[in-house]
Design a protein around this motif. Sequence first.
Motif, PDB file in Angstrom:
ATOM      1  N   ARG A 203       0.867  -1.182   0.000  1.00 52.91           N
ATOM      2  CA  ARG A 203       0.000   0.000   0.000  1.00 52.91           C
ATOM      3  C   ARG A 203       0.901   1.229   0.000  1.00 52.91           C
ATOM      4  O   ARG A 203       1.731   1.403   0.893  1.00 52.91           O
ATOM      5  N   VAL A 204       0.745   2.104  -1.006  1.00 56.04           N
ATOM      6  CA  VAL A 204       1.591   3.287  -1.114  1.00 56.04           C
ATOM      7  C   VAL A 204       0.796   4.586  -1.044  1.00 56.04           C
ATOM      8  O   VAL A 204       1.381   5.672  -1.044  1.00 56.04           O
ATOM      9  N   HIS A 205      -0.511   4.447  -0.995  1.00 57.34           N
ATOM     10  CA  HIS A 205      -1.366   5.637  -1.017  1.00 57.34           C
ATOM     11  C   HIS A 205      -2.730   5.230  -0.476  1.00 57.34           C
ATOM     12  O   HIS A 205      -3.086   4.042  -0.481  1.00 57.34           O
ATOM     13  N   ARG A 206      -3.480   6.189  -0.002  1.00 61.75           N
ATOM     14  CA  ARG A 206      -4.844   5.902   0.473  1.00 61.75           C
ATOM     15  C   ARG A 206      -5.676   5.220  -0.603  1.00 61.75           C
ATOM     16  O   ARG A 206      -6.594   4.463  -0.297  1.00 61.75           O
ATOM     17  N   SER A 207      -5.322   5.452  -1.864  1.00 59.40           N
ATOM     18  CA  SER A 207      -6.129   4.930  -2.969  1.00 59.40           C
ATOM     19  C   SER A 207      -5.406   3.908  -3.841  1.00 59.40           C
ATOM     20  O   SER A 207      -5.955   3.500  -4.864  1.00 59.40           O
ATOM     21  N   PHE A 208      -4.198   3.469  -3.458  1.00 57.18           N
ATOM     22  CA  PHE A 208      -3.454   2.578  -4.337  1.00 57.18           C
ATOM     23  C   PHE A 208      -2.684   1.498  -3.577  1.00 57.18           C
ATOM     24  O   PHE A 208      -2.059   1.753  -2.550  1.00 57.18           O
ATOM     25  N   ILE A 209      -2.754   0.284  -4.123  1.00 57.38           N
ATOM     26  CA  ILE A 209      -1.881  -0.827  -3.761  1.00 57.38           C
ATOM     27  C   ILE A 209      -1.153  -1.241  -5.035  1.00 57.38           C
ATOM     28  O   ILE A 209      -1.784  -1.355  -6.094  1.00 57.38           O
ATOM     29  N   VAL A 210       0.148  -1.470  -4.956  1.00 57.00           N
ATOM     30  CA  VAL A 210       0.906  -1.834  -6.153  1.00 57.00           C
ATOM     31  C   VAL A 210       1.481  -3.238  -6.001  1.00 57.00           C
ATOM     32  O   VAL A 210       1.763  -3.702  -4.887  1.00 57.00           O
ATOM     33  N   ALA A 211       1.635  -3.919  -7.136  1.00 57.27           N
ATOM     34  CA  ALA A 211       2.332  -5.200  -7.177  1.00 57.27           C
ATOM     35  C   ALA A 211       3.820  -4.910  -7.317  1.00 57.27           C
ATOM     36  O   ALA A 211       4.252  -4.303  -8.300  1.00 57.27           O
ATOM     37  N   LEU A 212       4.626  -5.320  -6.342  1.00 59.76           N
ATOM     38  CA  LEU A 212       6.039  -4.970  -6.320  1.00 59.76           C
ATOM     39  C   LEU A 212       6.783  -5.496  -7.541  1.00 59.76           C
ATOM     40  O   LEU A 212       7.692  -4.845  -8.062  1.00 59.76           O
ATOM     41  N   GLU A 213       6.392  -6.663  -8.030  1.00 61.45           N
ATOM     42  CA  GLU A 213       7.083  -7.258  -9.174  1.00 61.45           C
ATOM     43  C   GLU A 213       6.790  -6.524 -10.484  1.00 61.45           C
ATOM     44  O   GLU A 213       7.485  -6.735 -11.480  1.00 61.45           O
ATOM     45  N   LYS A 214       5.756  -5.670 -10.473  1.00 56.25           N
ATOM     46  CA  LYS A 214       5.369  -4.997 -11.717  1.00 56.25           C
ATOM     47  C   LYS A 214       5.903  -3.560 -11.791  1.00 56.25           C
ATOM     48  O   LYS A 214       5.628  -2.854 -12.760  1.00 56.25           O
ATOM     49  N   ILE A 215       6.662  -3.136 -10.792  1.00 55.77           N
ATOM     50  CA  ILE A 215       7.206  -1.775 -10.787  1.00 55.77           C
ATOM     51  C   ILE A 215       8.305  -1.650 -11.846  1.00 55.77           C
ATOM     52  O   ILE A 215       9.246  -2.447 -11.883  1.00 55.77           O
ATOM     53  N   ASP A 216       8.178  -0.638 -12.712  1.00 52.83           N
ATOM     54  CA  ASP A 216       9.177  -0.398 -13.755  1.00 52.83           C
ATOM     55  C   ASP A 216      10.189   0.661 -13.340  1.00 52.83           C
ATOM     56  O   ASP A 216      11.359   0.603 -13.749  1.00 52.83           O
ATOM     57  N   ALA A 217       9.781   1.651 -12.560  1.00 50.18           N
ATOM     58  CA  ALA A 217      10.684   2.724 -12.144  1.00 50.18           C
ATOM     59  C   ALA A 217      10.141   3.344 -10.866  1.00 50.18           C
ATOM     60  O   ALA A 217       8.936   3.294 -10.589  1.00 50.18           O
ATOM     61  N   ILE A 218      11.046   3.921 -10.064  1.00 51.17           N
ATOM     62  CA  ILE A 218      10.633   4.545  -8.816  1.00 51.17           C
ATOM     63  C   ILE A 218      11.381   5.849  -8.610  1.00 51.17           C
ATOM     64  O   ILE A 218      12.513   6.025  -9.054  1.00 51.17           O
ATOM     65  N   THR A 219      10.722   6.787  -7.951  1.00 51.73           N
ATOM     66  CA  THR A 219      11.365   7.989  -7.429  1.00 51.73           C
ATOM     67  C   THR A 219      11.031   8.029  -5.942  1.00 51.73           C
ATOM     68  O   THR A 219      10.397   7.100  -5.418  1.00 51.73           O
TER      69      THR A 219
END
Length: 248
Positions: A203-219
């Motif tokens: 969970r990275v935001h009140r409105s979003f959960i992300v799949a860690l394996e699908k991350i292409d880039a991060i800041t």
Amino acid sequence: MTLNCIAVDDEPLALGLVCAFIEKTPFLHLTGRYASAVEALHGLSQQQADIIFLDIQMPDLTGIELARVLDSNSGQRPPRIIFTTAFNHFALEGYKVDALDYLLKPFNYEEFLRAATKAKAYYDLVQRANPVQVPAVVAEPEDDYLFLKVEYQLVRVAFDDILYIEGLKDYVKVHLQHDPKPLLSLTSLKSLEEKLPTRRFMRVHRSFIVALEKIDAITRNSIQIGQITIPVSDQYKDTFTQFLSRWT
């Protein structure tokens, strides 16, 4: 698999018809018949039921209100509900309380059997997914999928196929890798978060959960998945920073 059923209706003829249909159906077992939702609530405190064939417009306590009371009882799994009513404008309310189906009076046995078969298919699916009852608190699910309620059916969704999950007011959108159309489910993001393995989702935001394996880039303030940029809110910044520390 035989399903235990009760029928609830303040109209004697309608109640008798539903009971007759239940007794006529081989995989249903009638365990109670009640002329009011209040009587049904008392009966359910004495014995459990899998399915309730439930009228909506009743005095004292409506079918919708009974459904909400049963859903709020966290001590046990609530029975699934098939509404039986003469008023089609209750369909949306029925969906909000997670009704399994909605029979509009007058209905015949063929229509009844179609709804009953849907109930049996639901419980067969649940039984295959959970062949053994497990404690409410488990360390980590071993499955690589979850079942998501989409409209009036359970849809199996593989964890590998999930890109990210977006929370709306009363719904969530599950965005998939192999389907451009997201799945829409009447549930909360928090409820869904509890069903996901923490080693694969964050969970990275009140409105979003992300799949860690699908991350292409991060800041430090956002995540890129494909062409989508997902913000990281301050509330989840510490968890996200710990994740970043693995790669910096």
